[in-house]
Design a protein around this motif. Structure first.
Motif, short mmCIF file in Angstrom:
data_model
loop_
_atom_site.label_atom_id
_atom_site.label_comp_id
_atom_site.label_asym_id
_atom_site.label_seq_id
_atom_site.Cartn_x
_atom_site.Cartn_y
_atom_site.Cartn_z
N ALA A 7 45.80 43.24 36.72
CA ALA A 7 45.14 41.87 36.86
C ALA A 7 44.53 42.04 38.06
N PRO A 8 43.19 41.28 38.18
CA PRO A 8 42.36 41.35 39.49
C PRO A 8 43.39 40.65 40.50
N ARG A 10 44.46 38.13 43.45
CA ARG A 10 44.03 36.65 43.75
C ARG A 10 43.37 36.63 45.32
N ASP A 136 37.80 32.77 42.79
CA ASP A 136 39.25 33.00 43.10
C ASP A 136 39.95 34.27 42.54
N SER A 137 39.32 35.02 41.77
CA SER A 137 39.75 36.19 41.36
C SER A 137 38.53 37.34 40.99
N SER A 140 39.72 44.64 39.23
CA SER A 140 40.32 45.60 40.13
C SER A 140 39.32 46.52 40.36
N TRP A 189 37.25 41.85 49.91
CA TRP A 189 38.53 41.90 49.61
C TRP A 189 39.04 43.17 50.32
#
Length: 196
Positions: A7-8, A10, A136-137, A140, A189
């Protein structure tokens, strides 16, 4: 860091409009009275479209000198459209003050170069910790650029090892709601994770 997450990650950010004064129209709001994230992003999309159009107009007229200026109707219309688009968000309107000031100034051929100065990208130095996100996401893995196909965690490892320098990671940002917000969410990020 291990293998990339399925999952990417947050991201914490201040995208919601909870800091915007509650003087907007009666569009649906969340429990605290702020426009929802998709509604505020719709304002940004409308403004971005209008600014791209304004830039095209300015580029078309800039090389024409005195002939490029017939009357102010086109710019008055654009000023009105930008004001209408930001009527529900005072922070979006504040971001446009320099452009609106130009559009409402005395007409003349120099207006095109002033608009192009405001609308063209510029290089600014911004601390990574001051950058905010527009979503917000994230995925990956990188989808584009020199890191395409690599997991974001690999960039964090490369930053730790010195293989990649933060100064080699130019980021595209936009000014929105008084803050710089990244268009390169994965790189920011990775940089923020590296700094922790």
């Amino acid at each position: 860091l291990g293998a990339p997450a399925d999952a990417p990650p947050r991201m914490s950010h201040e995208l919601s409009c909870d800091v915007v004064p509650r003087i907007w129209s009666s569009r649906p709001r969340d429990s605290e009275g702020a426009l929802s994230q998709p509604q505020c992003l719709e304002v940004v999309r409308r403004v971005a479209f209008l600014l791209r159009t304004l830039k095209e107009i300015a580029q078309a007229h800039a090389g024409l000198g005195d002939k490029g200026w017939e009357d102010g109707d086109e710019l008055e219309q654009m000023s009105s459209r930008l004001q209408d688009a930001t009527a529900e968000c005072q922070l979006c309107r504040q971001d446009l003050v320099p452009i609106l000031d130009i559009l409402q100034s005395s007409p003349g051929p120099e207006i095109w170069s002033k608009l192009l100065y405001e609308l063209n990208p510029r290089t600014v130095d911004v601390s990574i910790s001051d950058l905010r996100y527009l979503q917000d996401s994230i995925s990956s893995c990188f989808l584009h650029g020199p890191h395409a196909g690599q997991p974001i965690e690999q960039l964090v490892l490369d930053l730790h090892s010195g293989k990649t320098s933060p100064s080699n990671l130019a980021l595209e940002v936009v000014r929105w709601h008084g803050h710089y917000r990244t268009l390169g969410h994965r790189r920011v990020w990775a940089l923020k994770t590296w700094l922790q």
